[in-house]
Scaffold this motif. Structure first.
Motif, short mmCIF file in Angstrom:
data_model
loop_
_atom_site.label_atom_id
_atom_site.label_comp_id
_atom_site.label_asym_id
_atom_site.label_seq_id
_atom_site.Cartn_x
_atom_site.Cartn_y
_atom_site.Cartn_z
N THR A 1 -9.70 12.02 -2.49
CA THR A 1 -8.91 11.77 -3.69
C THR A 1 -9.75 11.90 -4.98
OG1 THR A 1 -7.24 10.31 -4.60
CG2 THR A 1 -9.19 9.23 -3.73
N PRO A 2 -9.20 12.56 -6.01
CA PRO A 2 -9.98 12.85 -7.22
C PRO A 2 -10.53 11.61 -7.92
CG PRO A 2 -7.95 14.13 -7.22
CD PRO A 2 -7.86 13.21 -6.05
N VAL A 3 -9.77 10.49 -7.92
CA VAL A 3 -10.28 9.26 -8.56
C VAL A 3 -10.68 8.30 -7.45
CG1 VAL A 3 -9.80 7.44 -10.23
CG2 VAL A 3 -8.61 9.63 -10.42
N LYS A 4 -12.00 8.20 -7.20
CA LYS A 4 -12.45 7.36 -6.07
C LYS A 4 -12.39 5.88 -6.43
CE LYS A 4 -16.48 9.33 -4.98
NZ LYS A 4 -17.70 9.53 -4.20
N ALA A 5 -12.55 5.57 -7.72
CA ALA A 5 -12.50 4.16 -8.13
C ALA A 5 -11.76 4.05 -9.46
CB ALA A 5 -13.91 3.61 -8.29
N ALA A 6 -10.81 3.11 -9.52
CA ALA A 6 -10.06 2.89 -10.77
C ALA A 6 -10.97 2.20 -11.79
CB ALA A 6 -8.84 2.02 -10.48
N PRO A 7 -10.64 2.30 -13.09
CA PRO A 7 -11.42 1.58 -14.08
C PRO A 7 -11.44 0.08 -13.79
CG PRO A 7 -9.75 2.98 -15.12
CD PRO A 7 -9.50 3.04 -13.66
N GLY A 8 -12.50 -0.62 -14.23
CA GLY A 8 -12.71 -2.02 -13.86
C GLY A 8 -11.63 -2.99 -14.32
N LEU B 1 -10.28 3.23 -4.76
CA LEU B 1 -9.04 3.84 -4.27
C LEU B 1 -9.30 4.65 -3.00
CD1 LEU B 1 -7.69 5.04 -7.74
CD2 LEU B 1 -6.98 2.99 -6.49
N ALA B 2 -10.45 5.34 -2.97
CA ALA B 2 -10.77 6.15 -1.78
C ALA B 2 -11.03 5.23 -0.58
CB ALA B 2 -12.00 7.01 -2.04
#
Ligand code: HEM
Length: 407
Positions: A281-288, A312-313
């Protein structure tokens, strides 16, 4: 500097370095084994945080923006300095909370909802053809640099109502800004100049475009705030959609299941796009996020003020959901690739992104049917960033094609 409280558990995992740059599946398995769904981590600047890699816990954080806020000052006080690694920019749409955020993101969503998806598909085909014209005769190209990155910015610029002459310049400036080097400030100044001129032009002569619609709503925001919101929209769309295109092309060019149908199988493009949202997935972690009070998450005690990063990954790889998805990720849409809750990618952005990504891939395969990797798969490099899953380059070869200019 006032810091968030240190997670109580020892053995925090450093959330940076080479291990986070390539395939992270094994790493998530290891973290899950040792720490469970909520992992104590250390950010690059030495700040402690919690990384959420459980699917259920990730949902819990994303869905409850009162308890897990995007506003770091609510619990940590005005002197707090948010760690750089978690993506906080004061005043930007993504860093706002509550009523102001709902009003501003609601306006963006309303303006995007009026985009005619049939016309969008036509625009995407036109932009894809125009980009392919620039390299079709060469027989080889880096598809990230010359195609995947440019497509979303061209399409979003067109949707906003930018004149054709400004489109490539904005696409280039967005790329410079996302690289975060010393030339990023100049690119930002050029971007705000172009947007200020667009606002002026659309006030005089509104059109059927996103900017005219945003100006027509009674949101009470200043032009500067509007430009910031547009920046979030274009940057959110550009990097993420570019990496979605790139990761899907990589899958299709390296996996026999797709290679078999590369030139004929249209249905496989949709399947590959969805599979990527689970696996790459392109966004591995959402903003904090910041916990607004002491609470419990995945069996951990979280203190008010602690930094929470939703992986998210990692959440999509949670065996508690993977066991039901396995072998069918192409048809299952319960992934967390677009986040969820108040700060999730606003409806209808995911649908628009899919039209852009799908058309980009379909037109490319139509125009260059024997496109193939120019290097062995193992030599493809990922961009060195924990929160993003995107290729540094996607070099390909193909039979040079005679170009009829598409204008
Ligand atoms: C047309 C293309 C797109 C547009 C216009 C767009 C727009 C946005 C905007 C405005 C936000 C901020 C929402 C907020 O904080 O309230 C956002 C967040 C987000 N978008 Fe998108 N986006 C696009 C494509 C994508 C793609 C392709 C992905 C990934 C596959 C993606 C994943 C996300 C994620 C993960 C967030 C943050 C969720 C969170 O913090 O919980 N977006 N997007």
């Amino acid at each position: 500097m006032v810091q968030g409280k240190v997670p109580e558990t020892g053995g925090a995992v450093p959330l940076y370095g080479e291990r986070f740059e390539g395939a992270t599946e094994e790493l998530f398995r290891e973290m899950r084994r040792e720490h469970g769904s909520v992992v104590p981590v250390l950010l690059e600047d030495g700040e402690p945080a919690w990384l959420v890699i459980g699917y259920r816990e990730a949902h819990q954080v994303l869905a409850d923006s009162r308890l897990f806020s995007r506003d770091p000052y609510r619990c940590n006080g005005p002197d707090y300095v948010p760690p750089q690694a978690v993506g906080y920019t004061p005043g930007m749409l993504m860093s706002l909370d509550g009523e102001v955020h709902a009003r501003r993101v609601g306006a963006v969503a309303d303006a995007l909802a009026e985009v005619d998806q049939f016309q969008l598909r036509g625009d995407c085909e036109r932009f894809a053809d125009r980009l392919i014209d620039t390299f079709a005769a060469t027989g080889e190209i880096d598809l990230m640099e010359h195609y995947a990155y440019r497509m979303p910015a061209l399409v979003m610029g067109g949707m906003l109502g930018l004149p054709d002459a400004d489109l490539l310049g904005v696409a280039e400036d967005m790329k410079i800004m996302s690289n975060g080097r010393e030339d990023a400030m100049d690119a930002y100044i050029r971007f705000t100049g172009v947007m200020a001129r667009l606002i002026e032009a659309k006030r005089v002569q509104p059109g059927q475009d996103v900017m005219s619609r945003l100006l027509g709503y009674d949101t009470g925001i200043t032009d500067e705030e509007l430009i910031h919101d547009i920046l979030v929209v274009i940057s959110g769309s550009q990097d993420n959609t570019a990496n979605w295109i790139g990761n899907t092309l990589r899958l299709m060019l390296t996996d026999d299941r797709f290679a078999l149908t590369l030139s004929g199988g249209r249905s496989s493009v949709g399947q590959a796009l969805n599979e990527v949202l689970w696996e790459d997935t392109p966004v591995k972690a959402a903003p904090g996020r910041w916990a607004t009070r002491d609470t419990e998450l995945g069996g951990r005690t979280i203190r008010g003020g602690d930094v929470i990063i939703v992986g998210l990954a990692g959440a999509s790889a949670d065996p508690r959901v993977r066991s039901t998805v396995h072998g069918d990720s192409g048809g299952n849409h319960a992934h967390l690739a677009f986040g969820t809750g108040d700060h999730g990618c606003p409806h209808p952005a995911p649908e628009l992104a899919e039209v852009i990504a799908r058309t980009a891939i379909e037109v490319l395969l139509d125009r260059l049917p024997d496109v193939r990797l120019a290097v062995p798969e193992e030599e493809l490099q990922w961009r060195p960033a924990f929160h993003v899953r995107g290729l540094a380059a996607l070099p390909v070869r193909f039979t040079p094609a005679y170009v009829v200019e598409h204008g």
